[in-house]
Scaffold this motif. Structure first.
Motif, short mmCIF file in Angstrom:
data_model
loop_
_atom_site.label_atom_id
_atom_site.label_comp_id
_atom_site.label_asym_id
_atom_site.label_seq_id
_atom_site.Cartn_x
_atom_site.Cartn_y
_atom_site.Cartn_z
N ASN A 92 29.75 -32.48 16.84
CA ASN A 92 29.23 -31.12 16.43
C ASN A 92 28.74 -31.23 15.18
N ILE A 93 29.62 -31.78 14.10
CA ILE A 93 29.23 -31.96 12.71
C ILE A 93 27.92 -32.90 12.64
N ALA A 94 28.12 -34.19 13.15
CA ALA A 94 27.01 -35.14 13.23
C ALA A 94 25.69 -34.50 13.88
N GLN A 95 25.92 -33.71 14.87
CA GLN A 95 24.61 -33.01 15.38
C GLN A 95 23.92 -31.89 14.48
N ALA A 96 24.87 -31.19 13.74
CA ALA A 96 24.43 -30.10 12.68
C ALA A 96 23.51 -30.91 11.50
N TYR A 97 23.94 -32.01 11.11
CA TYR A 97 23.17 -32.67 10.04
C TYR A 97 22.26 -33.79 10.42
N GLY A 98 22.12 -33.83 11.89
CA GLY A 98 21.10 -34.58 12.40
C GLY A 98 21.19 -36.31 12.36
N VAL A 99 22.54 -36.69 12.42
CA VAL A 99 22.79 -38.07 12.33
C VAL A 99 23.39 -38.59 13.62
N TRP A 100 23.50 -37.67 14.66
CA TRP A 100 23.82 -38.16 15.98
C TRP A 100 22.44 -38.27 16.66
N ALA A 101 22.12 -39.62 17.18
CA ALA A 101 20.92 -40.02 17.61
C ALA A 101 20.75 -41.21 18.28
N GLU A 102 19.80 -41.43 19.31
CA GLU A 102 19.57 -42.81 19.91
C GLU A 102 19.63 -44.04 18.91
N LYS A 103 20.26 -44.86 19.21
CA LYS A 103 20.18 -46.34 18.42
C LYS A 103 19.91 -47.31 19.34
N SER A 104 19.76 -48.51 18.92
CA SER A 104 19.29 -49.48 19.71
C SER A 104 19.80 -51.00 18.85
N MET A 105 20.56 -51.75 19.66
CA MET A 105 21.09 -53.03 19.42
C MET A 105 20.89 -54.03 20.60
N PHE A 106 20.30 -55.02 20.30
CA PHE A 106 19.88 -56.15 21.33
C PHE A 106 19.05 -55.54 22.41
N GLY A 107 18.52 -54.66 22.19
CA GLY A 107 17.38 -54.00 23.14
C GLY A 107 18.21 -53.05 24.19
N LYS A 108 19.65 -52.88 23.81
CA LYS A 108 20.19 -51.90 24.56
C LYS A 108 20.13 -50.44 23.89
#
Length: 154
Positions: free
Chosen positions: A98-114
């Motif tokens: 919830n805190i990460a979402q409020a600050y906009g830092v919970w997001a889609e990431k990518s590593m090795f194409g995943k």
């Protein structure tokens, strides 16, 4: 997801620290705060970043700042991480993100194409009135304190 900007009011939050105690933004009212979001306890980058901030903790205090770390790890994980590295500041267990979402830092990431959801390593410098004064989204984990000091002329 709202993109926070310098000059924005820092979103209010409340979470649980490594001791199971409630900690929120309101606890830092009237104080300057380095609020850093990191992906995971005991990983190389997160350890380097946390230890760098901790090694300079007395300087942060002298300059009138508190430091607070936030990650999705559990209270128990934070307790072990803090004890292992002798961290002097609180770590918030944001297990529901919830805190990460409020600050906009919970997001889609990518590593090795995943693709996966995770924390975008980001630091917010919040002033004594709860206003965001600086945002670091390209964190130099081994030299984060200097990075902040230089950018903010501290």
């Amino acid at each position: 997801m709202t993109k926070l900007k310098v000059g924005s009011k820092a979103p209010d939050f409340s979470g649980v620290n490594q001791e199971g105690e409630k900690v929120g933004l309101s606890d830092f009212s009237g104080k300057k705060l380095v609020l850093y979001f990191y992906p995971k306890d005991n990983t190389p980058g997160c350890t380097a970043e946390s230890c760098n901030l901790n090694e300079n903790y007395d300087v942060w205090l002298e300059k009138g700042f508190e430091v607070l770390g936030v990650s999705p790890d559990s209270v128990k994980s934070h307790q072990k991480f803090r004890d292992k590295y002798g961290l002097k500041f609180d770590l918030i267990a944001d297990t529901d993100k919830n805190i990460a979402q409020a600050y906009g830092v919970w997001a889609e990431k990518s590593m090795f194409g995943k693709k996966y959801m995770g924390i975008l390593r980001t630091t917010f410098v919040v002033d004594e009135n709860g206003i965001i004064r600086e945002i670091f989204d390209k964190v130099k984990t081994k030299d984060h304190t200097d990075q902040i000091f230089k950018k903010m002329n501290l």
